[in-house]
Design a protein around this motif. Sequence first.
Motif, PDB file in Angstrom:
ATOM      1  N   LEU A  97       0.832  -1.203   0.000  1.00 42.82           N
ATOM      2  CA  LEU A  97       0.000   0.000   0.000  1.00 42.82           C
ATOM      3  C   LEU A  97       0.867   1.253   0.000  1.00 42.82           C
ATOM      4  CD1 LEU A  97      -2.800   1.277   0.109  1.00 42.82           C
ATOM      5  CD2 LEU A  97      -2.710   1.081   2.604  1.00 42.82           C
ATOM      6  N   ARG A  98       1.936   1.246   0.797  1.00 42.06           N
ATOM      7  CA  ARG A  98       2.842   2.403   0.832  1.00 42.06           C
ATOM      8  C   ARG A  98       3.501   2.616  -0.524  1.00 42.06           C
ATOM      9  NH1 ARG A  98       3.890   0.277   6.043  1.00 42.06           N
ATOM     10  NH2 ARG A  98       5.669  -0.923   5.277  1.00 42.06           N
ATOM     11  N   VAL A  99       3.898   1.535  -1.164  1.00 35.11           N
ATOM     12  CA  VAL A  99       4.514   1.629  -2.495  1.00 35.11           C
ATOM     13  C   VAL A  99       3.515   2.191  -3.497  1.00 35.11           C
ATOM     14  CG1 VAL A  99       5.436   0.280  -4.420  1.00 35.11           C
ATOM     15  CG2 VAL A  99       6.210  -0.193  -2.092  1.00 35.11           C
ATOM     16  N   GLN A 100       2.277   1.715  -3.425  1.00 33.76           N
ATOM     17  CA  GLN A 100       1.235   2.202  -4.336  1.00 33.76           C
ATOM     18  C   GLN A 100       0.971   3.695  -4.134  1.00 33.76           C
ATOM     19  OE1 GLN A 100      -2.478   0.108  -3.942  1.00 33.76           O
ATOM     20  NE2 GLN A 100      -3.520   1.332  -5.480  1.00 33.76           N
ATOM     21  N   MET A 101       0.914   4.124  -2.879  1.00 34.89           N
ATOM     22  CA  MET A 101       0.624   5.524  -2.573  1.00 34.89           C
ATOM     23  C   MET A 101       1.786   6.444  -2.945  1.00 34.89           C
ATOM     24  SD  MET A 101      -1.303   5.186   1.125  1.00 34.89           S
ATOM     25  CE  MET A 101      -1.432   6.962   1.302  1.00 34.89           C
ATOM     26  N   ALA A 102       3.007   5.894  -2.984  1.00 32.16           N
ATOM     27  CA  ALA A 102       4.181   6.707  -3.320  1.00 32.16           C
ATOM     28  C   ALA A 102       4.174   7.129  -4.782  1.00 32.16           C
ATOM     29  CB  ALA A 102       5.451   5.935  -3.009  1.00 32.16           C
ATOM     30  N   ARG A 103       3.552   6.321  -5.648  1.00 32.50           N
ATOM     31  CA  ARG A 103       3.440   6.631  -7.081  1.00 32.50           C
ATOM     32  C   ARG A 103       4.800   6.712  -7.781  1.00 32.50           C
ATOM     33  NH1 ARG A 103      -1.498  11.130  -7.297  1.00 32.50           N
ATOM     34  NH2 ARG A 103      -3.068   9.810  -6.275  1.00 32.50           N
ATOM     35  N   PHE A 104       5.590   5.679  -7.569  1.00 32.75           N
ATOM     36  CA  PHE A 104       6.863   5.594  -8.273  1.00 32.75           C
ATOM     37  C   PHE A 104       6.617   5.374  -9.763  1.00 32.75           C
ATOM     38  CE2 PHE A 104       7.924   3.825  -4.000  1.00 32.75           C
ATOM     39  CZ  PHE A 104       8.806   4.817  -3.606  1.00 32.75           C
ATOM     40  N   LEU A 130      22.434   6.035   3.131  1.00 31.53           N
ATOM     41  CA  LEU A 130      21.128   6.664   2.909  1.00 31.53           C
ATOM     42  C   LEU A 130      20.012   5.633   3.026  1.00 31.53           C
ATOM     43  CD1 LEU A 130      21.859   9.042  -0.129  1.00 31.53           C
ATOM     44  CD2 LEU A 130      21.532   9.703   2.263  1.00 31.53           C
ATOM     45  N   ALA A 131      20.290   4.403   2.590  1.00 35.36           N
ATOM     46  CA  ALA A 131      19.273   3.339   2.619  1.00 35.36           C
ATOM     47  C   ALA A 131      18.889   2.934   4.029  1.00 35.36           C
ATOM     48  CB  ALA A 131      19.766   2.116   1.842  1.00 35.36           C
ATOM     49  N   THR A 132      19.699   3.290   5.024  1.00 40.66           N
ATOM     50  CA  THR A 132      19.315   3.009   6.412  1.00 40.66           C
ATOM     51  C   THR A 132      18.185   3.927   6.862  1.00 40.66           C
ATOM     52  OG1 THR A 132      20.874   4.602   7.388  1.00 40.66           O
ATOM     53  CG2 THR A 132      21.697   2.372   6.947  1.00 40.66           C
ATOM     54  N   MET A 133      17.984   5.027   6.123  1.00 40.05           N
ATOM     55  CA  MET A 133      16.955   6.029   6.393  1.00 40.05           C
ATOM     56  C   MET A 133      17.211   6.809   7.671  1.00 40.05           C
ATOM     57  SD  MET A 133      15.118   6.014   3.774  1.00 40.05           S
ATOM     58  CE  MET A 133      15.795   5.076   2.409  1.00 40.05           C
ATOM     59  N   ARG A 134      18.466   6.805   8.133  1.00 36.95           N
ATOM     60  CA  ARG A 134      18.782   7.649   9.281  1.00 36.95           C
ATOM     61  C   ARG A 134      18.604   9.124   8.936  1.00 36.95           C
ATOM     62  NH1 ARG A 134      22.408   3.341  11.167  1.00 36.95           N
ATOM     63  NH2 ARG A 134      23.888   3.734   9.486  1.00 36.95           N
ATOM     64  N   PHE A 135      18.884   9.473   7.678  1.00 37.92           N
ATOM     65  CA  PHE A 135      18.716  10.872   7.274  1.00 37.92           C
ATOM     66  C   PHE A 135      17.255  11.290   7.328  1.00 37.92           C
ATOM     67  CE2 PHE A 135      17.615   9.067   3.191  1.00 37.92           C
ATOM     68  CZ  PHE A 135      16.917  10.049   2.495  1.00 37.92           C
ATOM     69  N   VAL A 136      16.357  10.354   7.074  1.00 35.25           N
ATOM     70  CA  VAL A 136      14.924  10.648   7.164  1.00 35.25           C
ATOM     71  C   VAL A 136      14.527  10.866   8.618  1.00 35.25           C
ATOM     72  CG1 VAL A 136      12.596   9.763   6.743  1.00 35.25           C
ATOM     73  CG2 VAL A 136      14.402   9.372   5.060  1.00 35.25           C
ATOM     74  N   ALA A 137      15.029  10.015   9.489  1.00 35.55           N
ATOM     75  CA  ALA A 137      14.729  10.149  10.920  1.00 35.55           C
ATOM     76  C   ALA A 137      15.222  11.479  11.470  1.00 35.55           C
ATOM     77  CB  ALA A 137      15.368   8.999  11.690  1.00 35.55           C
ATOM     78  N   ASN A 138      16.304  12.000  10.875  1.00 32.73           N
ATOM     79  CA  ASN A 138      16.881  13.266  11.335  1.00 32.73           C
ATOM     80  C   ASN A 138      16.306  14.484  10.604  1.00 32.73           C
ATOM     81  OD1 ASN A 138      18.584  11.892  13.107  1.00 32.73           O
ATOM     82  ND2 ASN A 138      20.176  11.650  11.555  1.00 32.73           N
ATOM     83  N   GLY A 139      15.367  14.258   9.688  1.00 32.24           N
ATOM     84  CA  GLY A 139      14.787  15.363   8.932  1.00 32.24           C
ATOM     85  C   GLY A 139      15.784  16.018   8.002  1.00 32.24           C
ATOM     86  N   GLU A 161      13.021   1.318  -0.456  1.00 33.18           N
ATOM     87  CA  GLU A 161      13.599   0.873   0.813  1.00 33.18           C
ATOM     88  C   GLU A 161      12.917   1.564   1.980  1.00 33.18           C
ATOM     89  OE1 GLU A 161      16.052  -1.424   3.250  1.00 33.18           O
ATOM     90  OE2 GLU A 161      15.465  -1.598   1.139  1.00 33.18           O
ATOM     91  N   ALA A 162      12.604   2.844   1.817  1.00 31.35           N
ATOM     92  CA  ALA A 162      11.881   3.573   2.860  1.00 31.35           C
ATOM     93  C   ALA A 162      10.506   2.948   3.104  1.00 31.35           C
ATOM     94  CB  ALA A 162      11.739   5.042   2.471  1.00 31.35           C
ATOM     95  N   CYS A 163       9.830   2.579   2.023  1.00 33.37           N
ATOM     96  CA  CYS A 163       8.528   1.914   2.151  1.00 33.37           C
ATOM     97  C   CYS A 163       8.671   0.589   2.900  1.00 33.37           C
ATOM     98  CB  CYS A 163       7.925   1.672   0.772  1.00 33.37           C
ATOM     99  SG  CYS A 163       7.340   3.151  -0.078  1.00 33.37           S
ATOM    100  N   ARG A 164       9.724  -0.149   2.584  1.00 34.90           N
ATOM    101  CA  ARG A 164       9.954  -1.439   3.251  1.00 34.90           C
ATOM    102  C   ARG A 164      10.167  -1.256   4.742  1.00 34.90           C
ATOM    103  NH1 ARG A 164      13.713  -4.808   5.138  1.00 34.90           N
ATOM    104  NH2 ARG A 164      15.391  -3.289   4.893  1.00 34.90           N
ATOM    105  N   LEU A 165      10.770  -0.134   5.106  1.00 32.52           N
ATOM    106  CA  LEU A 165      11.048   0.137   6.514  1.00 32.52           C
ATOM    107  C   LEU A 165       9.871   0.804   7.233  1.00 32.52           C
ATOM    108  CD1 LEU A 165      14.754   1.342   6.221  1.00 32.52           C
ATOM    109  CD2 LEU A 165      13.925  -0.861   7.072  1.00 32.52           C
ATOM    110  N   GLY A 166       8.749   0.910   6.516  1.00 27.41           N
ATOM    111  CA  GLY A 166       7.536   1.400   7.162  1.00 27.41           C
ATOM    112  C   GLY A 166       7.315   2.896   7.069  1.00 27.41           C
ATOM    113  N   LEU A 167       8.053   3.575   6.197  1.00 27.70           N
ATOM    114  CA  LEU A 167       7.925   5.024   6.079  1.00 27.70           C
ATOM    115  C   LEU A 167       6.992   5.403   4.937  1.00 27.70           C
ATOM    116  CD1 LEU A 167      11.689   5.990   6.512  1.00 27.70           C
ATOM    117  CD2 LEU A 167       9.912   5.946   8.265  1.00 27.70           C
TER     118      LEU A 167
END
Length: 259
Positions: free
Chosen positions: A59-66, A91-100, A123-129
Amino acid sequence: MGELELLSHHCQHLRLTRVAQRLPTLLEQAAQQELSYSAFLHTLLAEEVASRQEKHQALRVQMARFPFHKTLDAFDWKAQPSIDPKVIKELATMRFVANGANALLLGPPGVGKTHLSVALGLEACRLGLRVMFTTAAALITTLGKALYENRLEERLKLLTQPKLLIIDEIGYIPIDRQGANLFFQLISRRYERGAILLTSNQSLGAWGDVFGDAVIASAILDRLLHHATTINIKGDSYRLREKRKAGLVRSTVTAHAER
């Protein structure tokens, strides 16, 4: 109603869809392996948790509209030696996302910027973002329409909700003053609150021309670069490389040698 049928009915009632589908197989495996009650219950619940995670990810992948689905594993690292895989994997760890924070992928057309941005988004979608993908042109058009319809505030709120906003192809199409102002408002809204992953075929020094206003471009870059990873990709376009292999395009070196 038999015992198996009754169990399946209970699973359906509790919306344990995966367990209901797999129940006969799981029961048979449990008997063969002589699982304890707790081990069998763990197996049942693990099946259902995995199923729901898969559905939520889809669902997250679908909503992202890649625009397409390509992973980091499918990226040709050897073809782009200017990219440090360790930086991309960080970057794939998504730590940068967690830090804004933000990430900028810069380079000429065809070097894999969009592939990398989509792969990181997946990868962000896989991690629940929650992720949103858009091109710069589509984004400016959307904001301009919202402004015209007096819904700009509503649209900006929607664009600040995703944890990761991917903006592809900055610089391919010139942005007028109104578009530049709208883009600045979005960047300001997400500043230190929501991560942005951006791709551009233009060097940062040329953004004054892209946005038609050096002052606005400087203000945008000031916020984007405050907490950011910038990756400059050099090299030939994948498409041109494939055409050269097929003999459809001569390399620059060969063309000069024949003169």
